[in-house]
Design a protein around this motif. Structure first.
Motif, PDB file in Angstrom:
ATOM      1  N   GLY A  94      40.982  24.026  49.214  1.00  0.00           N
ATOM      2  CA  GLY A  94      42.164  24.041  48.360  1.00  0.00           C
ATOM      3  C   GLY A  94      41.904  24.761  47.050  1.00  0.00           C
ATOM      4  O   GLY A  94      42.782  25.444  46.525  1.00  0.00           O
ATOM      5  N   LEU A  95      40.691  24.631  46.514  1.00  0.00           N
ATOM      6  CA  LEU A  95      40.351  25.299  45.263  1.00  0.00           C
ATOM      7  C   LEU A  95      40.385  26.810  45.444  1.00  0.00           C
ATOM      8  O   LEU A  95      40.909  27.538  44.590  1.00  0.00           O
ATOM      9  CB  LEU A  95      38.968  24.845  44.794  1.00  0.00           C
ATOM     10  CG  LEU A  95      38.442  25.476  43.508  1.00  0.00           C
ATOM     11  CD1 LEU A  95      39.371  25.167  42.337  1.00  0.00           C
ATOM     12  CD2 LEU A  95      37.023  24.997  43.211  1.00  0.00           C
ATOM     13  N   PHE A  96      39.840  27.277  46.558  1.00  0.00           N
ATOM     14  CA  PHE A  96      39.847  28.711  46.837  1.00  0.00           C
ATOM     15  C   PHE A  96      41.279  29.235  46.951  1.00  0.00           C
ATOM     16  O   PHE A  96      41.635  30.243  46.343  1.00  0.00           O
ATOM     17  CB  PHE A  96      39.080  28.981  48.131  1.00  0.00           C
ATOM     18  CG  PHE A  96      39.045  30.427  48.534  1.00  0.00           C
ATOM     19  CD1 PHE A  96      38.138  31.300  47.946  1.00  0.00           C
ATOM     20  CD2 PHE A  96      39.917  30.924  49.489  1.00  0.00           C
ATOM     21  CE1 PHE A  96      38.099  32.641  48.311  1.00  0.00           C
ATOM     22  CE2 PHE A  96      39.892  32.260  49.857  1.00  0.00           C
ATOM     23  CZ  PHE A  96      38.976  33.123  49.268  1.00  0.00           C
ATOM     24  N   LYS A  97      42.105  28.534  47.716  1.00  0.00           N
ATOM     25  CA  LYS A  97      43.495  28.966  47.892  1.00  0.00           C
ATOM     26  C   LYS A  97      44.261  28.932  46.571  1.00  0.00           C
ATOM     27  O   LYS A  97      45.071  29.818  46.289  1.00  0.00           O
ATOM     28  CB  LYS A  97      44.199  28.068  48.919  1.00  0.00           C
ATOM     29  CG  LYS A  97      45.660  28.425  49.193  1.00  0.00           C
ATOM     30  CD  LYS A  97      45.820  29.876  49.632  1.00  0.00           C
ATOM     31  CE  LYS A  97      47.182  30.150  50.283  1.00  0.00           C
ATOM     32  NZ  LYS A  97      48.305  29.849  49.421  1.00  0.00           N
ATOM     33  N   SER A  98      44.004  27.921  45.761  1.00  0.00           N
ATOM     34  CA  SER A  98      44.704  27.822  44.476  1.00  0.00           C
ATOM     35  C   SER A  98      44.351  29.004  43.574  1.00  0.00           C
ATOM     36  O   SER A  98      45.215  29.532  42.863  1.00  0.00           O
ATOM     37  CB  SER A  98      44.355  26.504  43.782  1.00  0.00           C
ATOM     38  OG  SER A  98      44.835  25.402  44.527  1.00  0.00           O
ATOM     39  N   PHE A  99      43.086  29.416  43.602  1.00  0.00           N
ATOM     40  CA  PHE A  99      42.681  30.579  42.800  1.00  0.00           C
ATOM     41  C   PHE A  99      43.400  31.831  43.290  1.00  0.00           C
ATOM     42  O   PHE A  99      43.920  32.620  42.490  1.00  0.00           O
ATOM     43  CB  PHE A  99      41.173  30.771  42.868  1.00  0.00           C
ATOM     44  CG  PHE A  99      40.677  31.981  42.119  1.00  0.00           C
ATOM     45  CD1 PHE A  99      40.653  31.998  40.738  1.00  0.00           C
ATOM     46  CD2 PHE A  99      40.241  33.106  42.813  1.00  0.00           C
ATOM     47  CE1 PHE A  99      40.208  33.120  40.036  1.00  0.00           C
ATOM     48  CE2 PHE A  99      39.792  34.229  42.132  1.00  0.00           C
ATOM     49  CZ  PHE A  99      39.773  34.233  40.741  1.00  0.00           C
ATOM     50  N   VAL A 100      43.442  32.016  44.600  1.00  0.00           N
ATOM     51  CA  VAL A 100      44.132  33.175  45.150  1.00  0.00           C
ATOM     52  C   VAL A 100      45.616  33.130  44.789  1.00  0.00           C
ATOM     53  O   VAL A 100      46.240  34.165  44.529  1.00  0.00           O
ATOM     54  CB  VAL A 100      43.940  33.235  46.678  1.00  0.00           C
ATOM     55  CG1 VAL A 100      44.792  34.351  47.292  1.00  0.00           C
ATOM     56  CG2 VAL A 100      42.471  33.450  47.020  1.00  0.00           C
ATOM     57  N   ASP A 101      46.190  31.934  44.739  1.00  0.00           N
ATOM     58  CA  ASP A 101      47.618  31.794  44.440  1.00  0.00           C
ATOM     59  C   ASP A 101      47.974  32.247  43.027  1.00  0.00           C
ATOM     60  O   ASP A 101      49.129  32.622  42.778  1.00  0.00           O
ATOM     61  CB  ASP A 101      48.055  30.337  44.624  1.00  0.00           C
ATOM     62  CG  ASP A 101      48.234  29.965  46.087  1.00  0.00           C
ATOM     63  OD1 ASP A 101      48.316  30.880  46.929  1.00  0.00           O
ATOM     64  OD2 ASP A 101      48.280  28.756  46.392  1.00  0.00           O
ATOM     65  N   VAL A 102      47.015  32.202  42.105  1.00  0.00           N
ATOM     66  CA  VAL A 102      47.338  32.623  40.736  1.00  0.00           C
ATOM     67  C   VAL A 102      47.046  34.112  40.508  1.00  0.00           C
ATOM     68  O   VAL A 102      47.259  34.622  39.414  1.00  0.00           O
ATOM     69  CB  VAL A 102      46.592  31.767  39.678  1.00  0.00           C
ATOM     70  CG1 VAL A 102      47.001  30.319  39.791  1.00  0.00           C
ATOM     71  CG2 VAL A 102      45.088  31.917  39.796  1.00  0.00           C
ATOM     72  N   ILE A 103      46.556  34.797  41.545  1.00  0.00           N
ATOM     73  CA  ILE A 103      46.380  36.244  41.463  1.00  0.00           C
ATOM     74  C   ILE A 103      47.709  36.917  41.810  1.00  0.00           C
ATOM     75  O   ILE A 103      48.370  36.534  42.779  1.00  0.00           O
ATOM     76  CB  ILE A 103      45.286  36.729  42.439  1.00  0.00           C
ATOM     77  CG1 ILE A 103      43.931  36.096  42.075  1.00  0.00           C
ATOM     78  CG2 ILE A 103      45.165  38.251  42.414  1.00  0.00           C
ATOM     79  CD1 ILE A 103      42.830  36.436  43.064  1.00  0.00           C
ATOM     80  N   ASP A 104      48.092  37.900  41.038  1.00  0.00           N
ATOM     81  CA  ASP A 104      49.323  38.629  41.343  1.00  0.00           C
ATOM     82  C   ASP A 104      49.246  39.198  42.757  1.00  0.00           C
ATOM     83  O   ASP A 104      48.213  39.716  43.182  1.00  0.00           O
ATOM     84  CB  ASP A 104      49.507  39.771  40.336  1.00  0.00           C
ATOM     85  CG  ASP A 104      50.809  40.518  40.555  1.00  0.00           C
ATOM     86  OD1 ASP A 104      50.789  41.494  41.340  1.00  0.00           O
ATOM     87  OD2 ASP A 104      51.828  40.124  39.977  1.00  0.00           O
TER      88      ASP A 104
END
Length: 205
Positions: A94-104
């Protein structure tokens, strides 16, 4: 010699972690392969566990700040990206996906990416293909053919004859190096918040 920047994203939750270990080995393989091609590489490692609170805040507010904003600029401006996550419940963390989610969503377009994952059992080795690869395909990144999965037992082998992991790491590193060396240096994606005026300036301080 031409210098290229490699952003290494590690989503390991413990310290030390097998995820960081794999990320470091992939980074070394990539820099070695770039050196063979006459290209100097600078690696910048980003530990997502250190940014967990900032990532959550950015998802809630839509505004990345502080170290997270710096990390995003590093990733979006890198000439190559190594992304490694632990596998939980057959997918990335989930942490990995959350980081990707805040990338444009357009910031990684055509960016060379090497994917890696770690897990307790080889049964989850295809998570890189059915979970991570579609994620980066959605972002239009240029993902190398070889993804690297390391199970707990893979770290026990000491040679290529016993364990195929070292050879796979070298192959993936060469593939990323080929893509990085063949492209002009990337520039960081423009930040949509750079144009937002400072409220103190609006109020005349």
């Amino acid at each position: 010699m031409t210098t290229r920047t490699i952003a290494v994203v590690s989503a390991g939750l413990s310290r030390p972690s097998s995820t960081r270990m794999l990320a470091d080995r992939l980074a070394q393989a990539t820099t070695d392969a770039l050196t063979e091609r006459g290209v100097t590489a600078e690696t910048v490692t980003i530990e997502l566990r250190d940014l967990a609170h900032d990532i959550t805040n950015a998802m809630l507010t839509g505004f990345p700040t502080g170290e997270l904003r710096t990390a995003l600029e590093t990733v979006t401006g890198a000439d190559g990206i190594i992304a490694v996550t632990p596998v939980f419940m057959t997918s990335y963390s989930g942490l990995f996906k959350s980081f990707v989610d805040v990338i444009d969503k357009d910031a990684l377009r055509e960016a060379p990416v090497l994917m890696g994952a770690t897990g307790g059992t080889p049964r989850h080795s295809l998570a890189t293909e059915y979970a991570m690869r579609p994620l980066f395909a959605y972002l239009h990144a240029d993902v190398v053919s070889t993804a690297v999965f390391a199970a707990t037992d893979d770290w026990a082998g000491q040679g290529d004859g016993v364990n195929p992991l070292p050879a796979r790491i070298r192959r993936a590193g060469r593939e990323l190096a080929e893509k990085v060396a063949a492209r002009p240096a990337r520039a960081a994606a423009s930040d949509e918040f750079d144009a937002v005026p400072d409220f103190a300036d609006l109020l005349g301080r």
